[in-house]
Design an enzyme around this catalytic site. Structure first.
Site, PDB file in Angstrom:
ATOM      1  N   LYS A 117      10.980 -19.550  45.002  1.00 23.25           N
ATOM      2  CA  LYS A 117      11.546 -20.226  43.824  1.00 23.25           C
ATOM      3  C   LYS A 117      12.633 -19.390  43.148  1.00 23.25           C
ATOM      4  O   LYS A 117      13.564 -19.934  42.549  1.00 23.25           O
ATOM      5  CB  LYS A 117      10.420 -20.578  42.839  1.00 23.25           C
ATOM      6  CG  LYS A 117       9.442 -21.627  43.381  1.00 23.25           C
ATOM      7  CD  LYS A 117      10.142 -22.941  43.691  1.00 23.25           C
ATOM      8  CE  LYS A 117       9.179 -24.056  44.064  1.00 23.25           C
ATOM      9  NZ  LYS A 117       9.871 -25.320  44.324  1.00 23.25           N
ATOM     10  N   TYR A 124       5.504 -17.846  46.999  1.00 24.54           N
ATOM     11  CA  TYR A 124       6.009 -18.957  46.175  1.00 24.54           C
ATOM     12  C   TYR A 124       7.058 -18.454  45.164  1.00 24.54           C
ATOM     13  O   TYR A 124       8.130 -19.061  45.008  1.00 24.54           O
ATOM     14  CB  TYR A 124       4.827 -19.611  45.459  1.00 24.54           C
ATOM     15  CG  TYR A 124       5.155 -20.843  44.672  1.00 24.54           C
ATOM     16  CD1 TYR A 124       5.338 -22.076  45.305  1.00 24.54           C
ATOM     17  CD2 TYR A 124       5.258 -20.800  43.284  1.00 24.54           C
ATOM     18  CE1 TYR A 124       5.626 -23.219  44.575  1.00 24.54           C
ATOM     19  CE2 TYR A 124       5.537 -21.926  42.549  1.00 24.54           C
ATOM     20  CZ  TYR A 124       5.719 -23.146  43.194  1.00 24.54           C
ATOM     21  OH  TYR A 124       6.000 -24.273  42.457  1.00 24.54           O
ATOM     22  N   GLY A 152      10.300 -34.982  48.918  1.00 18.50           N
ATOM     23  CA  GLY A 152       8.919 -34.857  48.454  1.00 18.50           C
ATOM     24  C   GLY A 152       8.618 -35.807  47.316  1.00 18.50           C
ATOM     25  O   GLY A 152       8.064 -35.422  46.283  1.00 18.50           O
TER      26      GLY A 152
HETATM   27  P1  NAP Z   1       2.670 -32.025  45.050  1.00 26.03           P
HETATM   28  O1  NAP Z   1       1.985 -32.975  44.151  1.00 26.03           O
HETATM   29  O2  NAP Z   1       1.866 -31.120  45.902  1.00 26.03           O
HETATM   30  O3  NAP Z   1       3.717 -32.850  45.966  1.00 26.03           O
HETATM   31  C1  NAP Z   1       4.507 -32.172  46.887  1.00 26.03           C
HETATM   32  C2  NAP Z   1       5.485 -33.132  47.521  1.00 26.03           C
HETATM   33  O4  NAP Z   1       6.314 -32.385  48.429  1.00 26.03           O
HETATM   34  C3  NAP Z   1       4.817 -34.235  48.319  1.00 26.03           C
HETATM   35  O5  NAP Z   1       5.518 -35.430  48.111  1.00 26.03           O
HETATM   36  C4  NAP Z   1       4.978 -33.760  49.757  1.00 26.03           C
HETATM   37  O6  NAP Z   1       5.098 -34.812  50.700  1.00 26.03           O
HETATM   38  C5  NAP Z   1       6.296 -33.043  49.691  1.00 26.03           C
HETATM   39  N1  NAP Z   1       6.502 -32.103  50.782  1.00 26.03           N
HETATM   40  C6  NAP Z   1       5.809 -30.970  51.060  1.00 26.03           C
HETATM   41  N2  NAP Z   1       6.306 -30.374  52.156  1.00 26.03           N
HETATM   42  C7  NAP Z   1       7.334 -31.139  52.583  1.00 26.03           C
HETATM   43  C8  NAP Z   1       8.245 -31.057  53.667  1.00 26.03           C
HETATM   44  N3  NAP Z   1       8.203 -30.039  54.536  1.00 26.03           N
HETATM   45  N4  NAP Z   1       9.177 -32.037  53.813  1.00 26.03           N
HETATM   46  C9  NAP Z   1       9.246 -33.059  52.933  1.00 26.03           C
HETATM   47  N5  NAP Z   1       8.401 -33.194  51.888  1.00 26.03           N
HETATM   48  C10 NAP Z   1       7.461 -32.239  51.716  1.00 26.03           C
HETATM   49  O7  NAP Z   1       3.635 -31.044  44.232  1.00 26.03           O
HETATM   50  P2  NAP Z   1       4.250 -31.183  42.751  1.00 26.03           P
HETATM   51  O8  NAP Z   1       3.333 -30.498  41.819  1.00 26.03           O
HETATM   52  O9  NAP Z   1       4.685 -32.550  42.483  1.00 26.03           O
HETATM   53  O10 NAP Z   1       5.525 -30.226  42.902  1.00 26.03           O
HETATM   54  C11 NAP Z   1       6.816 -30.727  43.179  1.00 26.03           C
HETATM   55  C12 NAP Z   1       7.809 -29.586  43.089  1.00 26.03           C
HETATM   56  O11 NAP Z   1       7.741 -28.986  41.806  1.00 26.03           O
HETATM   57  C13 NAP Z   1       7.549 -28.473  44.101  1.00 26.03           C
HETATM   58  O12 NAP Z   1       8.766 -27.927  44.549  1.00 26.03           O
HETATM   59  C14 NAP Z   1       6.799 -27.458  43.268  1.00 26.03           C
HETATM   60  O13 NAP Z   1       6.913 -26.169  43.809  1.00 26.03           O
HETATM   61  C15 NAP Z   1       7.492 -27.595  41.933  1.00 26.03           C
HETATM   62  N6  NAP Z   1       6.704 -27.126  40.800  1.00 26.03           N
HETATM   63  C16 NAP Z   1       5.523 -27.705  40.476  1.00 26.03           C
HETATM   64  C17 NAP Z   1       4.814 -27.222  39.391  1.00 26.03           C
HETATM   65  C18 NAP Z   1       3.500 -27.807  38.956  1.00 26.03           C
HETATM   66  O14 NAP Z   1       2.884 -27.269  38.031  1.00 26.03           O
HETATM   67  N7  NAP Z   1       3.023 -28.894  39.531  1.00 26.03           N
HETATM   68  C19 NAP Z   1       5.315 -26.141  38.647  1.00 26.03           C
HETATM   69  C20 NAP Z   1       6.528 -25.580  39.011  1.00 26.03           C
HETATM   70  C21 NAP Z   1       7.229 -26.083  40.081  1.00 26.03           C
HETATM   71  P3  NAP Z   1       3.839 -35.348  51.587  1.00 26.03           P
HETATM   72  O15 NAP Z   1       2.756 -35.718  50.641  1.00 26.03           O
HETATM   73  O16 NAP Z   1       4.395 -36.509  52.309  1.00 26.03           O
HETATM   74  O17 NAP Z   1       3.456 -34.212  52.482  1.00 26.03           O
END
Ligand code: NAP
Length: 246
Positions: free
Chosen positions: A158, A154, A11
């Site tokens: 997690k 979610y 991702g």
């Molecule tokens: P994001 O901007 O929505 O990006 C998600 C990424 O995951 C994208 O690159 C997407 O790829 C990829 N992805 C989704 N489903 C996939 C799959 N089945 N196979 C391969 N790639 C997949 O999310 P983010 O905020 O950067 O979050 C990244 C991680 O941090 C996640 O695990 C999220 O739960 C965790 N997190 C985020 C936050 C926050 O506040 N943002 C807080 C706590 C934890 P495509 O675009 O190619 O689909």
């Protein structure tokens, strides 16, 4: 520094994963930029790394598919000969109250966030054992540590990632492989951009540092856990959340 290391970041086309890929590459790692649907954005990450003198390649894979995750790892092992760092970052949300949550939304989130991490770890473990070393870093969440209303799926995924991390850490510690989790709080990405102003305000009220974090805050923590300097740290959950879960 991470010279000669091969890193897979799932991702990595957007948000936190993108920044992790950029940061690991800036430290010298060859980075496999995994994506699911955003091919152009993954290529943009690769281009940015190459322009800065680094090495990267974008590889499509839906990590929720066990067989496809195996194909991704086999491709990396055959092409680069090793996998030193695996960052399980791919994640999705399908928020809603438990009593209204569909089975489909529950399964989709578990399949990507928890099973996706398992799928990649399962297919990389043998190679890391053969190498007598490796770093696995799983991106959990403050929601998995504390629970979050409206995120039963979610939060469960997690929290599951934390259990998976600790079990794998115990299994692989004697082989020189560390497995840790990073639990971000609220970070400015597309995932949090969609939240309403009232939800964002309520979130900020819960954060001792009174502000959302940036993707670089997470990437620096991941880069440390991926480094040789972190060799004696395993099975830990590093909360990078402005103090939210303390
Ligand atoms: P994001 O901007 O929505 O990006 C998600 C990424 O995951 C994208 O690159 C997407 O790829 C990829 N992805 C989704 N489903 C996939 C799959 N089945 N196979 C391969 N790639 C997949 O999310 P983010 O905020 O950067 O979050 C990244 C991680 O941090 C996640 O695990 C999220 O739960 C965790 N997190 C985020 C936050 C926050 O506040 N943002 C807080 C706590 C934890 P495509 O675009 O190619 O689909």
């Amino acid at each position: 520094m991470l010279e000669q290391k091969v890193a897979v970041v799932t991702g990595a086309s957007r948000g936190i994963g993108r920044q992790i890929a950029l940061t690991l590459a800036s430290r010298g790692a060859r980075v496999i930029v995994n994506y699911n649907g955003s091919a152009a954005r993954a290529e943009e990450v690769v281009q940015k790394i190459q322009e800065a003198g680094g090495q990267a390649e974008a590889v499509q894979c839906d990590v929720s598919d066990f067989q496809k995750a195996g194909e991704l790892m086999n491709y990396v092992i055959q092409t680069y000969g090793r996998v030193d760092i695996l960052v399980n970052n791919a994640g999705i949300t399908r928020d809603g109250l438990l009593m209204k949550m569909s089975e489909e939304d529950f399964d989709a989130v578990l399949n990507t966030n928890l099973k996706g991490a398992f799928n990649c770890m399962q297919h990389v473990a043998r190679q890391m054992i053969r190498q007598k070393g490796g770093r696995i870093i799983n991106i959990s969440s403050v929601s998995g540590v504390m629970g979050n209303a409206g995120q039963a799926n979610y939060s469960a995924s997690k929290a599951g990632v934390i259990g998976l991390t600790k079990a794998a850490a115990r299994e692989m510690a004697s082989r020189g492989i560390t497995v840790n989790a990073v639990a971000p709080g609220f970070i400015n990405t597309e995932m949090t951009e969609v939240l309403s102003d009232s939800v964002k305000e309520a979130a900020v009220a819960q954060i001792p540092m009174k502000t959302f974090g940036e993707t670089t805050d997470i990437a620096e923590a991941v880069a440390f856990l991926a480094s040789d300097e972190a060799r004696y740290i395993t099975g830990q959950v590093l909360c990078v959340d402005g103090g939210m879960a303390m």
